[in-house]
Design a protein around this motif. Structure first.
Motif, short mmCIF file in Angstrom:
data_model
loop_
_atom_site.label_atom_id
_atom_site.label_comp_id
_atom_site.label_asym_id
_atom_site.label_seq_id
_atom_site.Cartn_x
_atom_site.Cartn_y
_atom_site.Cartn_z
N VAL A 190 0.62 -1.20 -0.11
CA VAL A 190 -0.09 -0.05 -0.06
C VAL A 190 0.90 1.33 0.10
O VAL A 190 2.03 1.29 0.44
CB VAL A 190 -1.02 0.24 1.15
N ALA A 191 0.55 2.32 -0.62
CA ALA A 191 1.10 3.67 -0.40
C ALA A 191 0.02 4.58 0.48
O ALA A 191 -1.08 4.40 0.34
CB ALA A 191 1.21 4.22 -1.69
N VAL A 192 0.67 5.07 1.31
CA VAL A 192 0.18 5.92 2.44
C VAL A 192 0.37 7.38 1.90
O VAL A 192 1.55 7.70 1.86
CB VAL A 192 0.38 5.66 3.77
N LEU B 14 -3.83 4.89 0.15
CA LEU B 14 -4.75 5.37 1.10
C LEU B 14 -4.38 6.73 1.45
O LEU B 14 -3.07 6.98 1.80
CB LEU B 14 -4.65 4.34 2.37
N ASN B 15 -5.04 7.69 1.60
CA ASN B 15 -4.91 9.03 1.96
C ASN B 15 -5.39 9.59 3.18
O ASN B 15 -6.64 9.14 3.81
CB ASN B 15 -5.64 10.02 0.70
N ILE B 16 -4.61 10.29 3.89
CA ILE B 16 -5.12 11.04 5.06
C ILE B 16 -5.72 12.31 4.98
O ILE B 16 -4.72 13.13 4.59
CB ILE B 16 -4.15 11.01 6.29
N HIS B 17 -6.94 12.56 4.79
CA HIS B 17 -7.51 13.92 4.51
C HIS B 17 -8.07 14.70 5.76
O HIS B 17 -8.89 14.06 6.39
CB HIS B 17 -8.69 13.85 3.42
N ALA B 18 -7.63 15.88 5.87
CA ALA B 18 -8.21 16.66 6.98
C ALA B 18 -9.33 17.25 6.92
O ALA B 18 -9.52 18.51 7.22
CB ALA B 18 -6.92 17.69 7.37
N SER B 19 -10.38 16.45 6.77
CA SER B 19 -11.82 16.77 6.76
C SER B 19 -12.69 15.67 6.89
O SER B 19 -12.34 14.77 6.57
CB SER B 19 -12.12 17.75 5.68
N LEU B 20 -13.95 16.11 7.05
CA LEU B 20 -14.96 14.91 7.15
C LEU B 20 -15.76 15.11 5.65
O LEU B 20 -16.83 15.68 5.45
CB LEU B 20 -16.13 15.35 8.30
N LEU B 21 -14.99 14.01 4.99
CA LEU B 21 -15.37 14.00 3.29
C LEU B 21 -17.08 13.52 3.30
O LEU B 21 -17.43 12.67 4.36
CB LEU B 21 -14.52 13.02 2.69
N LEU C 168 -5.49 6.66 13.19
CA LEU C 168 -6.54 6.01 12.58
C LEU C 168 -5.90 5.24 11.29
O LEU C 168 -6.32 4.13 11.00
CB LEU C 168 -7.37 7.19 11.82
N MET C 169 -4.97 5.80 10.73
CA MET C 169 -4.18 4.91 9.53
C MET C 169 -3.74 3.63 10.10
O MET C 169 -3.70 2.76 9.48
CB MET C 169 -3.30 5.85 8.81
N VAL C 170 -3.19 3.77 11.30
CA VAL C 170 -2.53 2.47 11.93
C VAL C 170 -3.63 1.64 11.99
O VAL C 170 -3.77 0.10 11.93
CB VAL C 170 -1.50 2.72 13.19
#
Length: 302
Positions: free
Chosen positions: A81-83, A104-111, A174-176
């Motif tokens: 995977v790419a984070v 997988l992306n860590i995005h700083a909002s509540l999509l 959360l990603m972990v």
């Protein structure tokens, strides 16, 4: 898992550290190239680049990922995977599809609220009560991919800097959790309703418009702390406002209503409490006024 990590600013550092501590194999780190910084304009590596050097992990800093040879080198890593966390470069489809489980992306909002470049600042500016982070599968669209997990946090009176650090730590954990068992976090399509876009912050937005409601001005101060810094000009000098609070006083927009830096707005008034003059450190309003005359009745430069 074998992970390719892709990130650039401070926001992306906690997840890199957390994934390594969780026992994942970080096979390579991608970050944007070093940029000129400081008065000498010397090249400075990004925060993720600096952390990669500290951790002894291979760092790659391409200016884009369009070159077929770069794509082949990415695929040759044979990652599970790419984070991705605030990497800042567009990922072409061959990159998105190369890892076994995709990117997988860590995005700083509540999509789907606040897709795009500046979700934290836009959430504050808009007066949102809550925000958070979303772990999502990446696809060709702008933050349109299916979601795997969310973390919600209240905004309250936090600055963009404070919220960025909080969400970076939350996103890391959360990603972990997601990577610990992908089957327990299946992808769920984003709803079609509630989509908003967080356009990139233009520095011109940081000039305070005192014709606005005082609450809007206070949110502007928090949204642009630490960067680019909300400011006003008085008698030709620029003053960055780092903190302020609203007071229910009447007065003309931009007028100093007392001798303690209370400034009239379109509705209500704003009192800056932490100020920074050009080339100086941050100081309280009282410290500023002891050495700088800003009397009641005078006006902020239009």
């Amino acid at each position: 898992m074998r992970i390719i990590y892709m990130g650039t600013p401070d926001f992306a550092v906690p997840a890199l550290v957390a994934l390594a501590k969780a026992g994942h194999e970080i096979v390579a780190i991608y970050s944007q190239p070093p940029r000129p910084a400081g008065r000498g304009k010397t090249l400075r590596p990004s925060p993720v680049h600096a952390k990669a050097d500290e951790m002894g992990i291979e760092i790659r800093t391409p200016v884009s990922l369009k070159d077929p040879e770069l794509r082949d080198a990415f695929a040759a890593l044979k990652a599970d995977v790419a984070v991705v966390a605030a990497y800042g470069l567009i990922l072409p489809r061959p990159i998105l599809e190369a890892p076994r489980f995709g990117c997988l992306n860590i995005h700083a909002s509540l999509l789907p609220r606040w897709r795009g470049a500046a979700p934290i600042q836009r959430a504050i500016l808009s007066g949102d009560n809550i925000t958070g982070v979303t772990i999502m599968d990446m696809e060709a669209g702008l933050d349109t991919g299916p979601m795997r997990a969310k973390h919600i946090t209240p905004i309250e009176d936090k600055t963009a800097g404070q919220l960025t650090q909080e969400l970076a730590e939350a996103g890391a954990q959360l990603m972990v959790e997601v990577l610990d068992d992908l089957s327990q976090h299946p992808p769920v399509p984003q709803p079609g309703d509630g989509v908003t876009y967080a356009s990139k912050i233009d520095k011109a937005e940081s000039r305070i418009d005192f014709s606005r409601d005082a609450h809007q001005v206070e949110r502007q101060v928090r949204a642009f702390n630490p960067f680019p810094g909300a400011f006003f000009e008085y008698r030709g000098e620029r003053f960055r406002v780092l903190a302020a609070h609203v007071e229910e006083h009447g007065g003309r927009p931009g007028e100093l209503l007392d001798n303690s830096l209370l400034i009239g707005c379109g509705h209500g008034a704003i009192r800056p409490t932490l100020i920074q003059r050009a080339g100086k450190g941050a100081m309280s309003a009282g410290e500023l006024l002891r050495g700088h005359d800003m009397p009641a009745g005078s006006r902020i430069d239009a």
